[in-house]
Scaffold this active site. Structure first.
Site, PDB file in Angstrom:
ATOM      1  N   ARG A  27      -6.669  14.665   4.194  1.00  0.00           N
ATOM      2  CA  ARG A  27      -6.307  13.783   5.226  1.00  0.00           C
ATOM      3  C   ARG A  27      -7.028  14.300   6.532  1.00  0.00           C
ATOM      4  O   ARG A  27      -6.810  13.617   7.630  1.00  0.00           O
ATOM      5  CB  ARG A  27      -4.947  13.928   5.413  1.00  0.00           C
ATOM      6  CG  ARG A  27      -4.082  13.149   4.414  1.00  0.00           C
ATOM      7  CD  ARG A  27      -2.732  12.591   4.950  1.00  0.00           C
ATOM      8  NE  ARG A  27      -2.276  11.719   3.886  1.00  0.00           N
ATOM      9  CZ  ARG A  27      -1.018  11.664   3.358  1.00  0.00           C
ATOM     10  NH1 ARG A  27      -0.380  12.857   3.706  1.00  0.00           N
ATOM     11  NH2 ARG A  27      -0.673  10.754   2.585  1.00  0.00           N
ATOM     12  N   GLU A  39      -9.546  10.235  -3.680  1.00  0.00           N
ATOM     13  CA  GLU A  39      -9.002   8.785  -4.322  1.00  0.00           C
ATOM     14  C   GLU A  39      -9.227   8.659  -5.955  1.00  0.00           C
ATOM     15  O   GLU A  39      -8.357   8.215  -6.568  1.00  0.00           O
ATOM     16  CB  GLU A  39      -9.691   7.797  -3.496  1.00  0.00           C
ATOM     17  CG  GLU A  39      -8.984   7.748  -2.288  1.00  0.00           C
ATOM     18  CD  GLU A  39      -7.854   7.611  -1.980  1.00  0.00           C
ATOM     19  OE1 GLU A  39      -7.003   6.968  -2.930  1.00  0.00           O
ATOM     20  OE2 GLU A  39      -7.234   8.011  -1.203  1.00  0.00           O
ATOM     21  N   THR A  45      -3.184  10.032 -11.140  1.00  0.00           N
ATOM     22  CA  THR A  45      -2.611  11.442 -11.179  1.00  0.00           C
ATOM     23  C   THR A  45      -1.828  11.965 -10.124  1.00  0.00           C
ATOM     24  O   THR A  45      -2.188  11.276  -8.907  1.00  0.00           O
ATOM     25  CB  THR A  45      -3.915  12.389 -11.136  1.00  0.00           C
ATOM     26  OG1 THR A  45      -4.869  11.829 -12.402  1.00  0.00           O
ATOM     27  CG2 THR A  45      -3.900  13.798 -11.161  1.00  0.00           C
ATOM     28  N   LEU A  82      -7.472  16.448 -16.708  1.00  0.00           N
ATOM     29  CA  LEU A  82      -7.043  15.090 -15.840  1.00  0.00           C
ATOM     30  C   LEU A  82      -6.725  13.777 -16.975  1.00  0.00           C
ATOM     31  O   LEU A  82      -6.280  13.054 -16.012  1.00  0.00           O
ATOM     32  CB  LEU A  82      -7.884  14.759 -14.789  1.00  0.00           C
ATOM     33  CG  LEU A  82      -7.795  15.557 -13.295  1.00  0.00           C
ATOM     34  CD1 LEU A  82      -8.868  15.270 -12.419  1.00  0.00           C
ATOM     35  CD2 LEU A  82      -6.465  15.124 -12.737  1.00  0.00           C
ATOM     36  N   TYR A 122      -8.966  -1.188  -4.277  1.00  0.00           N
ATOM     37  CA  TYR A 122      -8.005  -0.304  -3.527  1.00  0.00           C
ATOM     38  C   TYR A 122      -9.044   0.762  -3.302  1.00  0.00           C
ATOM     39  O   TYR A 122      -8.793   1.147  -1.864  1.00  0.00           O
ATOM     40  CB  TYR A 122      -7.065   0.308  -4.638  1.00  0.00           C
ATOM     41  CG  TYR A 122      -6.621   1.423  -3.944  1.00  0.00           C
ATOM     42  CD1 TYR A 122      -5.619   1.473  -3.211  1.00  0.00           C
ATOM     43  CD2 TYR A 122      -6.759   2.837  -4.860  1.00  0.00           C
ATOM     44  CE1 TYR A 122      -5.037   2.688  -2.627  1.00  0.00           C
ATOM     45  CE2 TYR A 122      -6.650   3.996  -4.127  1.00  0.00           C
ATOM     46  CZ  TYR A 122      -5.563   3.937  -3.258  1.00  0.00           C
ATOM     47  OH  TYR A 122      -5.247   5.271  -2.641  1.00  0.00           O
ATOM     48  N   ASP A 140      -2.126  -0.389  -3.778  1.00  0.00           N
ATOM     49  CA  ASP A 140      -1.843   0.186  -4.669  1.00  0.00           C
ATOM     50  C   ASP A 140      -0.361   0.139  -5.478  1.00  0.00           C
ATOM     51  O   ASP A 140       0.117  -0.491  -4.935  1.00  0.00           O
ATOM     52  CB  ASP A 140      -2.203   1.904  -5.000  1.00  0.00           C
ATOM     53  CG  ASP A 140      -1.431   2.440  -3.826  1.00  0.00           C
ATOM     54  OD1 ASP A 140      -0.510   1.747  -3.309  1.00  0.00           O
ATOM     55  OD2 ASP A 140      -1.251   3.804  -4.073  1.00  0.00           O
ATOM     56  N   CYS A 194      10.225   5.147  -0.329  1.00  0.00           N
ATOM     57  CA  CYS A 194      10.531   3.951  -1.247  1.00  0.00           C
ATOM     58  C   CYS A 194      10.085   4.098  -2.679  1.00  0.00           C
ATOM     59  O   CYS A 194       9.204   3.532  -3.185  1.00  0.00           O
ATOM     60  CB  CYS A 194       9.992   2.521  -0.759  1.00  0.00           C
ATOM     61  SG  CYS A 194      10.955   1.033  -1.540  1.00  0.00           S
TER      62      CYS A 194
HETATM   63  S1  SF4 Z   1      15.790   0.166   2.007  1.00  0.00           S
HETATM   64 FE1  SF4 Z   1      15.542   1.071   0.114  1.00  0.00          FE
HETATM   65  S2  SF4 Z   1      14.339  -0.563  -1.005  1.00  0.00           S
HETATM   66 FE2  SF4 Z   1      14.331  -1.063   1.235  1.00  0.00          FE
HETATM   67  S3  SF4 Z   1      12.315  -0.131   1.798  1.00  0.00           S
HETATM   68 FE3  SF4 Z   1      13.872   1.252   2.236  1.00  0.00          FE
HETATM   69  S4  SF4 Z   1      14.020   2.763   0.375  1.00  0.00           S
HETATM   70 FE4  SF4 Z   1      12.712   0.673  -0.102  1.00  0.00          FE
END
Ligand code: SF4
Length: 370
Positions: A27, A39, A45, A82, A122, A140, A194
């Site tokens: 980065r 990448e 991986t 890998l 990607y 991705d 997420c």
């Molecule tokens: S609220 Fe939950 S499902 Fe919605 S973007 Fe945030 S972490 Fe993902």
């Protein structure tokens, strides 16, 4: 999608990124060679697993020219562990192309970068945005998940027409003034916040406008179509050994073109797609294949289980000592010629590239026999 929702999404993940990003070596650079390397290593991986490989490659091949100048066996040996070895072969082929055909100058645009072997949409978007600030949105696995949940897109992400829609949406969302930061942000958000299983939505800055959260669709999204069936393979490896003075030699086979282990070495193999019946007699089986007799079975290993993406391998290794009499010597020569096996000194085995399964067996021998 409403403009407001789009804007909220992009701005929120960028500010989240500034507070939560991990400090990763690739980065800190806009060097396209280093970004490309990271990448390719990180495809399929995880970061923790990929990091030491990235560092090893940069240390040994600091420039694209140095990678191009290495021989394929060395590149494969550094890649060992890998998996998905075609990535390493493509990386090496592309390095040669850059070095020989492009005078060592890394291509600078999305469409030129995409011409490199092993580089798809990607990776080309990642390199062109991170290194050259081109406005190309990355899509991705992380991005599919974040977008399908936040916008509540109940479409199968394995279908080409839906993938196109996701790409268009991602391209609409990208912050054109800071494409590199936006792309890093959405990928990092998918990797840390997420996440696939049980994301902590209570602390999520996108929660108030997140469709999956509102409609309780989190576990359902993204939709991935049919799962590929994992099949079992039963592998019986025969390790032919002979002594010459104080040296021990062994016969290995280089896996050929189109093979998942292309360019790597393993032993002579008899493989089944079904579980072998009780009382499998390796020497009898071998006799049928090789018309070989009077060979001494000196060791039978435990069964090794090894998981690949679509296969579970069960492997057992049989060591067969070839005696130094004339008849057996002839067998050795016949084996080599008939099955295209190579004679390698046992102590040099660590210098050749091999699949992880073979390394596991050699480690086991070291711990149990030597
Ligand atoms: S609220 Fe939950 S499902 Fe919605 S973007 Fe945030 S972490 Fe993902």
């Amino acid at each position: 999608m409403s403009e407001n929702k789009n804007k909220f999404f992009s701005q929120t993940i960028i500010s989240w990124y500034h507070q939560n990003k991990r400090d990763l070596p690739w980065r800190d650079t806009q060097n396209p060679y280093k970004i490309w390397l990271s990448e390719i290593i990180l495809q399929q991986t995880r970061v923790v697993q990929g990091m030491p490989y990235y560092e090893k490659f940069i240390e040994n091949f600091p420039t694209v020219q140095q990678l191009a100048a290495a021989d394929e066996q060395t590149v494969l040996r550094f890649w060992q562990g890998l998996g998905y070895y075609s990535r390493a072969r493509n990386l090496h082929a592309a390095a040669k192309y850059i070095s020989n055909d492009l005078n060592g100058i890394f291509p600078k645009t999305y469409s030129e970068i995409k011409k490199l072997k092993g580089v798809g949409d990607y990776t080309a978007a990642a390199i062109s945005s991170f290194a050259f600030d081109e406005v190309q949105a990355v899509v991705d696995g992380n991005v599919y998940r974040v977008l399908s949940r936040f916008f509540g897109i109940e479409k199968d992400i394995t279908e080409t027409k839906n993938q196109k829609e996701f790409r268009e949406l991602a391209q609409n969302l990208i912050d054109a003034t800071q494409p590199a930061i936006y792309n890093q942000a959405i990928m990092e958000f998918g990797a840390l916040q997420c996440v696939p299983k049980s994301p902590n939505c209570q602390v999520c800055p996108l929660q108030k406008k997140c469709t999956a959260f509102e409609k309780k669709l989190i576990e359902k999204l993204p939709i991935k179509g049919k799962k590929t069936k994992v099949t079992d393979r039963f592998m019986h490896y025969f390790v032919f050994k002979k002594r010459e003075g104080n040296k021990e030699k062994v016969l290995l086979r280089k896996r050929g073109e189109g093979d998942i282990w292309q360019g790597l070495y393993d032993f002579f193999l008899i493989e089944f797609q079904h579980k072998d019946k009780k009382g499998f007699e390796p020497l009898k089986e071998l006799e049928q294949y090789l018309e070989i007799e009077n060979t001494k079975l000196t060791h039978e290993s435990i069964i090794f289980k090894h998981q690949l993406s679509h296969r579970t391998l069960y492997a057992k290794f049989y060591t067969l000592e070839i005696m130094s009499n004339e008849k057996q010597f002839l067998y050795w020569q016949t084996l080599k010629a008939k099955y295209d096996l190579e004679e390698i000194e046992w102590q040099n085995l660590d210098k050749i590239p091999k699949p992880v399964l073979i390394s596991k067996y050699l480690d086991y021998l070291e711990q149990h026999l030597f």
